[in-house]
Design an enzyme around this catalytic site. Sequence first.
Site: not given
Length: 307
Positions: A61, A63, A65, A143, A210, A268
């Site tokens: 995804h 995001h 990080d 998520h 995530d 993570h």
Amino acid sequence: MRELIILGTASQVPTRTRNHNGYFLRWDETGFLFDPGEGTQRQMTFAGVAAGDIHRVCVTHFHGDHCFGLPGAFSRLANDRVEHPVHCHFPMSGQPLFDRLCWTWPEYRRRVLREEPAWGERTVLAHESTSDFGRLEAVRLSHGIESYGYRLTEPDGRRMLPDKLAALGVTGPHISELQREGRIELDGETVTLEDVSAPRPGQAFAFVMDTRLCDGVYALADHADMLVIESTFLTEDAPLGAEHGHLTARQAAQVATDCGVRTLVLTHFSQRYSDPAAFEREAREVFDGELYVAEDLMRFPVPKRAH
């Protein structure tokens, strides 16, 4: 060689000892780069991973990080003159951000990058009949934004049995012919592949980042030989995890137990925790298989095939 190289293990905020996400999987002749967060190019140097080792990039995804290392990775590919196709997988809804992350190299992008986004509940990104490594699938997760996990599955095969080969007099080039054709004629007798071999189950690797608990997590983890899975929180903060779309170490370990996972890699981690051993203690309450609490630059072999 099949091994997982950990490039980074932090979640939203990196720490002094944990870089943002990044994972490199060597699977025979194919290299998979998963979720390259900020700093991945530098971590690759520390880990001895060359740009030319990358054949597929898988982003769960968009995001930061999990994807802000893409510009550095693409720059390294271009600077090192990597010319083999590099397949890029990511949620289709993230195409505009992907475009921005690689806009600096338009000519190189056209020539080398093969953009193959995931969409729907489950996408087959590579099929075992046309790839050297097996089947690659993306499965939707739960998520805050659209997110996918990835599963790599090797086709089942056959394991040759030397004692049976010797007993039937199958040697040299006849072995290759038998593997290729499925049967041969030898001294007037028919020998089939089943006569001199046993089933060999293919290996499976799953990558889950995530997400809350959802059907996709279990579909990805199902009887995986190795499961790499986020465990951002500990159980004491489970409500916070559910709110923000993350798992706890105990939840991740319970998934591994329920799905028959052989090797579990937790990663993570939220910066709020200072004791990595707490994740292992929590996971061990429900999982008794091979377990690793990942740290940057660790290397884990994919376990040998189960017979």
